[in-house]
Each structure stands twice: as structure tokens, then as C-alpha cells.
Scaffold this motif. Structure first.
Motif, PDB file in Angstrom:
ATOM      1  N   MET A   1       7.957 -54.098 -81.904  1.00 18.87           N
ATOM      2  CA  MET A   1       8.865 -53.278 -81.100  1.00 18.87           C
ATOM      3  C   MET A   1       8.750 -51.817 -81.527  1.00 18.87           C
ATOM      4  SD  MET A   1      10.569 -55.092 -78.906  1.00 18.87           S
ATOM      5  CE  MET A   1      12.020 -54.098 -78.546  1.00 18.87           C
ATOM      6  N   ALA A   2       8.703 -50.921 -80.573  1.00 20.35           N
ATOM      7  CA  ALA A   2       8.616 -49.494 -80.881  1.00 20.35           C
ATOM      8  C   ALA A   2       9.984 -48.976 -81.310  1.00 20.35           C
ATOM      9  CB  ALA A   2       8.137 -48.729 -79.661  1.00 20.35           C
ATOM     10  N   THR A   3       9.980 -48.132 -82.336  1.00 17.40           N
ATOM     11  CA  THR A   3      11.203 -47.445 -82.735  1.00 17.40           C
ATOM     12  C   THR A   3      10.873 -45.975 -82.875  1.00 17.40           C
ATOM     13  OG1 THR A   3      10.793 -47.674 -85.099  1.00 17.40           O
ATOM     14  CG2 THR A   3      11.955 -49.489 -84.042  1.00 17.40           C
ATOM     15  N   ASN A   4      11.895 -45.141 -82.746  1.00 18.07           N
ATOM     16  CA  ASN A   4      11.666 -43.693 -82.818  1.00 18.07           C
ATOM     17  C   ASN A   4      11.087 -43.284 -84.164  1.00 18.07           C
ATOM     18  OD1 ASN A   4      12.641 -43.375 -80.261  1.00 18.07           O
ATOM     19  ND2 ASN A   4      14.747 -42.960 -80.905  1.00 18.07           N
ATOM     20  N   ASN A   5      11.413 -44.068 -85.202  1.00 13.45           N
ATOM     21  CA  ASN A   5      10.996 -43.708 -86.554  1.00 13.45           C
ATOM     22  C   ASN A   5       9.693 -44.390 -86.962  1.00 13.45           C
ATOM     23  OD1 ASN A   5      11.789 -42.037 -88.654  1.00 13.45           O
ATOM     24  ND2 ASN A   5      12.556 -43.741 -89.871  1.00 13.45           N
ATOM     25  N   ALA A   6       9.117 -45.178 -86.065  1.00 11.49           N
ATOM     26  CA  ALA A   6       7.914 -45.939 -86.409  1.00 11.49           C
ATOM     27  C   ALA A   6       6.724 -45.005 -86.588  1.00 11.49           C
ATOM     28  CB  ALA A   6       7.617 -46.966 -85.329  1.00 11.49           C
ATOM     29  N   MET A   7       5.982 -45.219 -87.669  1.00  8.62           N
ATOM     30  CA  MET A   7       4.761 -44.450 -87.900  1.00  8.62           C
ATOM     31  C   MET A   7       3.529 -45.310 -87.615  1.00  8.62           C
ATOM     32  SD  MET A   7       3.446 -42.579 -91.355  1.00  8.62           S
ATOM     33  CE  MET A   7       4.343 -41.092 -91.035  1.00  8.62           C
ATOM     34  N   ILE A   8       3.511 -46.520 -88.182  1.00  8.07           N
ATOM     35  CA  ILE A   8       2.399 -47.452 -87.962  1.00  8.07           C
ATOM     36  C   ILE A   8       2.977 -48.766 -87.446  1.00  8.07           C
ATOM     37  CG2 ILE A   8       0.484 -48.708 -89.024  1.00  8.07           C
ATOM     38  CD1 ILE A   8       0.386 -46.513 -91.171  1.00  8.07           C
ATOM     39  N   GLN A   9       2.468 -49.205 -86.303  1.00 12.17           N
ATOM     40  CA  GLN A   9       2.877 -50.486 -85.739  1.00 12.17           C
ATOM     41  C   GLN A   9       1.659 -51.398 -85.652  1.00 12.17           C
ATOM     42  OE1 GLN A   9       4.784 -47.923 -82.574  1.00 12.17           O
ATOM     43  NE2 GLN A   9       5.882 -49.849 -82.232  1.00 12.17           N
ATOM     44  N   VAL A  10       1.716 -52.494 -86.386  1.00 10.10           N
ATOM     45  CA  VAL A  10       0.632 -53.469 -86.408  1.00 10.10           C
ATOM     46  C   VAL A  10       1.028 -54.622 -85.492  1.00 10.10           C
ATOM     47  CG1 VAL A  10      -0.718 -55.025 -87.877  1.00 10.10           C
ATOM     48  CG2 VAL A  10       0.078 -52.830 -88.781  1.00 10.10           C
ATOM     49  N   GLN A  11       0.159 -54.920 -84.525  1.00  6.18           N
ATOM     50  CA  GLN A  11       0.478 -55.954 -83.531  1.00  6.18           C
ATOM     51  C   GLN A  11      -0.612 -57.030 -83.518  1.00  6.18           C
ATOM     52  OE1 GLN A  11       0.715 -53.562 -79.968  1.00  6.18           O
ATOM     53  NE2 GLN A  11       2.752 -52.763 -80.465  1.00  6.18           N
ATOM     54  N   ASN A  12      -0.237 -58.237 -83.958  1.00  8.82           N
ATOM     55  CA  ASN A  12      -1.131 -59.409 -83.894  1.00  8.82           C
ATOM     56  C   ASN A  12      -2.496 -59.155 -84.541  1.00  8.82           C
ATOM     57  OD1 ASN A  12       0.374 -59.271 -80.851  1.00  8.82           O
ATOM     58  ND2 ASN A  12       0.758 -61.076 -82.119  1.00  8.82           N
ATOM     59  N   LEU A  13      -2.476 -58.521 -85.706  1.00 10.30           N
ATOM     60  CA  LEU A  13      -3.715 -58.173 -86.407  1.00 10.30           C
ATOM     61  C   LEU A  13      -4.379 -59.416 -87.006  1.00 10.30           C
ATOM     62  CD1 LEU A  13      -5.702 -56.143 -87.757  1.00 10.30           C
ATOM     63  CD2 LEU A  13      -4.059 -55.981 -89.647  1.00 10.30           C
ATOM     64  N   THR A  14      -5.624 -59.630 -86.620  1.00 12.13           N
ATOM     65  CA  THR A  14      -6.435 -60.709 -87.189  1.00 12.13           C
ATOM     66  C   THR A  14      -7.756 -60.109 -87.667  1.00 12.13           C
ATOM     67  OG1 THR A  14      -5.456 -62.394 -85.752  1.00 12.13           O
ATOM     68  CG2 THR A  14      -7.621 -62.881 -86.669  1.00 12.13           C
ATOM     69  N   LYS A  15      -8.191 -60.538 -88.845  1.00  8.30           N
ATOM     70  CA  LYS A  15      -9.485 -60.105 -89.358  1.00  8.30           C
ATOM     71  C   LYS A  15     -10.233 -61.319 -89.889  1.00  8.30           C
ATOM     72  CE  LYS A  15     -12.899 -57.563 -90.820  1.00  8.30           C
ATOM     73  NZ  LYS A  15     -13.836 -56.950 -89.877  1.00  8.30           N
TER      74      LYS A  15
END
Length: 246
Positions: free
Chosen positions: A1-15
């Protein structure tokens, strides 16, 4: 979820490396001003996770939003975004053929077009801040184990990053040198710098980080305010891990 204070948002990261899944469908948000420690057993995916945040490792799947921009998008200039992410590696990666001053000023002068005089003035101020002003003309081979990571931190700060990423910066150090480096990192945290720190130093995680993640087998097993995670671990795997390291 996006927030005003978000700097890095990781979404469903797979490696994945071949058939080996190192990171498995991780979603998490880091906010501006947070100091987050990432702890866990060796081989759990901590360094790979950190390196994915600035695409030094390319994710197999998922998205990473930095300041609202999906840096996994091939059309994005990743180098422009990397300038905002300071990185301190385990081996520090200083240029052996350059003295400390050149190590610190080369990138700001070349990439940010900072005038030499301004870059050197900034470097001297930062060297003073970490107690190494007398090493300005020394070469990396002339630095002690505790001095190299402090110089690497200054080099990252020279680019005026929005966030600092640390990949086990004290792992190769003798015990008496670890304190020198952690003191600099603690001062940096107190100044309000956003930091994500992969570390084996539980005291740093507990006392300096606002939040700690426990990463194990490619999954975030726990994600809590640091004092809560250490005082009330819930995951049996985390309980077992803390028994061994505390």
C-alpha cells in the motif's frame, strides 16, 4: 500500500538463481527516516534482498518502487536512482590506486559535476565528522580495518543519498574495530538518515534500529519495532536464532 511517507515499496519480490528460490514473494514498505535492521541466519537471503533494492541483483519477479517510481521498469534510468541510494559493501570497494580524497571526490565531480574545490571541502567536513581528517591523503592500503568502512560510509554520503544501504559492514572486522564503525552509523541514524542495515550486530539492531526484520529461507518471518521483536519473538525459528546469537 502506498503511503505519503513511503520511500521504498517492495511488491511481491522473488529472486531465483536457477532452480534455487532465494527470495520468495516478499512485500514490504520502508518509510523516510526509518532505521531498519535485517537479521537472520547466513544463506537466508539478506544480502540478496539488499542488493535487489537498488537492482545490483535483478529481481526474477515483482516490483520495487523508489520515491514512487518502479525501478524494475526497463525504461527507468536506474543509475539516476542509484545516486540517491548510498551503498556500503562488506568489502568496502575502495579504489586502491586513489588516495582517500580522490576516492571521496571522484563520483560527485564526475556524476554530479561538483566543482573540485566544493567536493574537497565537503569531503574534509565529512572526514572530520568520522574522525579521519588526517587520512585524507592516505591510500586504502594504509588504512586500518576500522578506518576503511568509515571511509566507505563517507564516500556514500558524498552523493547526498536519500537512503543508506549497509551490507554487513562490520562482518570482516576485529571486535575492537566494530565499535568505531557502529558509532558512526549510530550518529548517522540520530541525524535522521534513512537506513537499511543487514547486520549480525544484535546490539545495533536492538538499540539503534527503529524496526527489525527477521529474514529466513527467503521469507520475512517477523517484522516489528526492534524492542518488541527482541523482547517478544513469536516465530519459533526467530526464538531459536536469538538463543544462539544473544
Amino acid at each position: 500500500m502506498a503511503t505519503n511517507n513511503a520511500m521504498i515499496q517492495v511488491q511481491n519480490l522473488t529472486k531465483k538463481f536457477g532452480k534455487l528460490t532465494v527470495l520468495d514473494d516478499i512485500s514490504i514498505t520502508f518509510s523516510k527516516g526509518e532505521v531498519v535492521s535485517v537479521i537472520g541466519p547466513s544463506g537466508g537471503g539478506k544480502s540478496t534482498f539488499l542488493r535487489c533494492l537498488n537492482l545490483l541483483e535483478e529481481p526474477t519477479a515483482g516490483h520495487i518502487l523508489f520515491d514512487g517510481v518502479d525501478i524494475c521498469d526497463k525504461k527507468v534510468d536506474i543509475n539516476a536512482h542509484r545516486q540517491k541510494m548510498g551503498m556500503v559493501f562488506q568489502q568496502f570497494n575502495l579504489f586502491e590506486n586513489m588516495n582517500v580524497m580522490r576516492n571521496l571526490t571522484a563520483a560527485p565531480m564526475k556524476i554530479k559535476k561538483m566543482p573540485k574545490e566544493q567536493a574537497e571541502e565537503k569531503a574534509r567536513a565529512l572526514l572530520n565528522r568520522v574522525g579521519l581528517i588526517e587520512k585524507a591523503l592516505s591510500y586504502p592500503s594504509q588504512l586500518s580495518g576500522g578506518q576503511k568502512p568509515r571511509i566507505a560510509i563517507v564516500r556514500a554520503l558524498m552523493m547526498e543519498p536519500e537512503v543508506m544501504l549497509f551490507d554487513e559492514p562490520t562482518s570482516a572486522l576485529d571486535p575492537e574495530m566494530i565499535g568505531e564503525v557502529l558509532d558512526v552509523m549510530k550518529a548517522l541514524a540520530e541525524s535522521g538518515m534513512s537506513m537499511i542495515v543487514v547486520t549480525h550486530e544484535m546490539r545495533f539492531a536492538r538499540e539503534v534500529s527503529s524496526r527489525t526484520l527477521f529474514l529466513e529461507s527467503g521469507h520475512i518471518e517477523e517484522d516489528k519495532p526492534s524492542h518488541e521483536l527482541f523482547e517478544h519473538p513469536e516465530s519459533p525459528r526467530l526464538v531459536s536464532f536469538l538463543r544462539k546469537v544473544l
